[in-house]
Design a protein around this motif. Sequence first.
Motif, short mmCIF file in Angstrom:
data_model
loop_
_atom_site.label_atom_id
_atom_site.label_comp_id
_atom_site.label_asym_id
_atom_site.label_seq_id
_atom_site.Cartn_x
_atom_site.Cartn_y
_atom_site.Cartn_z
N ASP A 95 1.44 -2.32 -4.54
CA ASP A 95 0.30 -3.04 -5.40
C ASP A 95 -0.32 -1.72 -5.96
OD1 ASP A 95 -0.48 -5.45 -5.02
OD2 ASP A 95 -1.37 -5.38 -2.99
N ALA A 96 -0.55 -1.86 -7.38
CA ALA A 96 -1.28 -0.87 -8.05
C ALA A 96 -2.59 -0.67 -7.80
CB ALA A 96 -1.06 -0.94 -9.48
N HIS A 97 -3.43 -1.87 -7.20
CA HIS A 97 -4.57 -1.97 -6.80
C HIS A 97 -5.11 -1.40 -5.41
CE1 HIS A 97 -4.67 -6.42 -5.41
NE2 HIS A 97 -4.12 -5.67 -4.45
N LYS A 98 -3.85 -0.80 -4.92
CA LYS A 98 -4.37 -0.15 -3.55
C LYS A 98 -4.35 1.45 -3.66
CE LYS A 98 -3.32 -4.20 -0.57
NZ LYS A 98 -2.33 -4.81 0.22
N TRP A 99 -3.12 2.12 -3.26
CA TRP A 99 -3.34 3.66 -3.53
C TRP A 99 -3.10 4.23 -4.86
CZ3 TRP A 99 -0.12 6.34 0.93
CH2 TRP A 99 -0.80 7.52 1.46
N PHE A 100 -2.52 3.23 -5.67
CA PHE A 100 -2.34 3.50 -7.02
C PHE A 100 -3.84 3.47 -7.92
CE2 PHE A 100 2.11 3.20 -6.94
CZ PHE A 100 2.43 4.20 -7.46
N ALA A 101 -4.98 2.86 -7.01
CA ALA A 101 -6.11 3.12 -7.57
C ALA A 101 -6.31 2.32 -8.97
CB ALA A 101 -6.80 4.43 -7.56
N SER A 102 -5.60 1.27 -8.96
CA SER A 102 -6.15 0.33 -10.43
C SER A 102 -7.09 -0.49 -9.89
CB SER A 102 -4.68 -0.30 -10.67
OG SER A 102 -3.92 0.33 -11.31
N THR A 103 -7.88 -1.24 -10.77
CA THR A 103 -8.85 -2.19 -10.47
C THR A 103 -8.20 -3.39 -9.95
OG1 THR A 103 -8.60 -2.99 -12.92
CG2 THR A 103 -10.36 -1.31 -12.47
N MET A 104 -8.83 -4.09 -9.10
CA MET A 104 -8.55 -5.35 -8.23
C MET A 104 -7.65 -6.22 -9.23
SD MET A 104 -8.97 -5.80 -5.26
CE MET A 104 -9.90 -4.52 -4.10
N GLY A 105 -6.40 -6.79 -8.43
CA GLY A 105 -5.72 -7.93 -9.06
C GLY A 105 -4.44 -7.07 -10.11
N THR A 106 -3.92 -6.03 -9.65
CA THR A 106 -2.78 -5.54 -10.21
C THR A 106 -1.61 -5.37 -8.98
OG1 THR A 106 -4.32 -4.07 -11.29
CG2 THR A 106 -2.08 -3.71 -11.95
N GLY A 107 -0.75 -6.24 -8.87
CA GLY A 107 0.23 -6.13 -8.15
C GLY A 107 1.66 -5.96 -8.98
N TRP B 85 0.80 -1.19 -0.11
CA TRP B 85 0.13 0.26 0.13
C TRP B 85 0.90 1.17 -0.09
CZ3 TRP B 85 -1.14 3.23 4.24
CH2 TRP B 85 -1.96 4.28 4.13
N GLY B 86 1.88 1.26 0.95
CA GLY B 86 2.46 2.62 1.09
C GLY B 86 3.37 3.01 0.03
N GLY B 87 3.82 1.90 -0.96
CA GLY B 87 4.77 2.40 -1.76
C GLY B 87 4.37 3.46 -2.74
#
Length: 475
Positions: free
Chosen positions: A308-320, A282-284
């Motif tokens: 994870d791009a699907h956390k704070w980078f606000a991509s759709t689910m399943g983008t690490g 998340w914090g990345g």
Amino acid sequence: MTERLKGPAGPAFNPLFPAHDRREVLDRYVGASLNRAMGKNGTRGVTPSAEYGRFRSDLQAMDFADSQAPEAVVDWMIGALDTGMVHTTSPGYLGLFNPKPTFPAEIGDRIAAAFNPQACVWSHAPIAVDIEKHLIEAVAKQAGLPLGSGGHFTSGGSEANATAFLCALMAAERGFAEDGTAAFSGRPRIYISDESHLAWLKIAKQSGVGQLSVCRIQTDGSGRMDADRLRDAIENDLRSGKRPIMIAATAGTTNAGMIDPLHACRGLADEFGLWFHVDAAWGGALICSTQHRHELAGIDSADSITIDAHKWFASTMGTGMFLIREPSLLPQVFGVSTSYMPSNDEAIDPYVNSFQWSRRFLGIRLFMSLAIGGWAAYEDHIEHSIRLANRFANELTQYGWVHANSSPMAIACLRPPPGAPDVEEIVAKVIELGTHWISVANYEGQPVIRICVTNYETDWAHLAALVTLLRSIVE
Ligand SMILES: *Cc1c(COP(=O)(O)O)cnc(C)c1O
């Protein structure tokens, strides 16, 4: 089925593969329905409002014996999701790291779905593979990793962390590829803090080393791995014949957004010859903020990083994302060669460098966001979230609440004033009202109310309303 289905007009017709003009009509229908549903975000509640019993009986009645008009099924599905989930895309959702996705990411998903490129080998989808490589290199550079670093997109942080662990095992013992854990004379050990994500326990099981290989280091009273205890644990393990493999520091703990001492971890990894991984799932995203990036100092010394791009980078689910300083290690872990694959080029083919074989074009989500908004749009998003979380905590402390954590990220952990109901009770009341979603966390042995901002549409009015609500419950 031997005969092709016949449409009313005669020619072959199958509802799964509509003709072009019909497809256009349906596409507009879905777009309009979705936009109507998303337009409600500001006004509907965060918690599920569906009559669950009715949904269950609807679902149970579907035995798929008959076909239905696609519009009817689309209406049913949007209606079901519209009322039957915690609305993580709502601005009142202040929960786990589930974002409202960026619109460019949604568009990217749509485009990837239509072309459906097979990104496991470069030769089948050179553009998709090149775009992902370019993005991974851009993110690695932004995180401060040197030129030549690499990595790939993953299904999420768990897969990225699992990849890191396999790389660490491989780097420690070349025989690991052939012999697995039998290549180690002592039990492999991985060091994480008590506040680390529990994905590490699953990873230990999946990788075959077993959960006893996970050594959880006590935190220092403020949610960070205690470096002295880490040293003691490594030395103890060496004395008892175990095999230290990897230190996995967390940058942005789930409970409280704390950052383990990255420089000290790197120092110990060097001293004892261990792999140093930073789990910044998340914090990345702080790497996007000029103002806050320095909080991650030391992340650039990692052997590998999870973001994870699907956390704070606000991509759709399943983008690490998995980033690695020495990408040449990956084909040693994942490389295979088969005659039916068009190629197995370690330099460019994702399937010989990662867990996945068939591969969705995941990177398109982050690519669309970065290409449209640039780093500046993310910087704005990240700093907006942090400002809001800080303002929220400051406001409540004026009414006797205690701000328990001091995270540089957008998480505030708060304890209510003396005499207030239990935090579990307070949180249950808020969730029952349905305007906001918040959670209970355990921070340094004490229950706290945790709020995390990840939605760009959350603004101060939403948080001010929550302050009022919390005060009314407590006073
Ligand atoms: C979310 C998270 C994970 C797990 O990642 P998934 O994307 O859910 O698989 C691991 N570590 C940290 C620090 C996280 O925040």
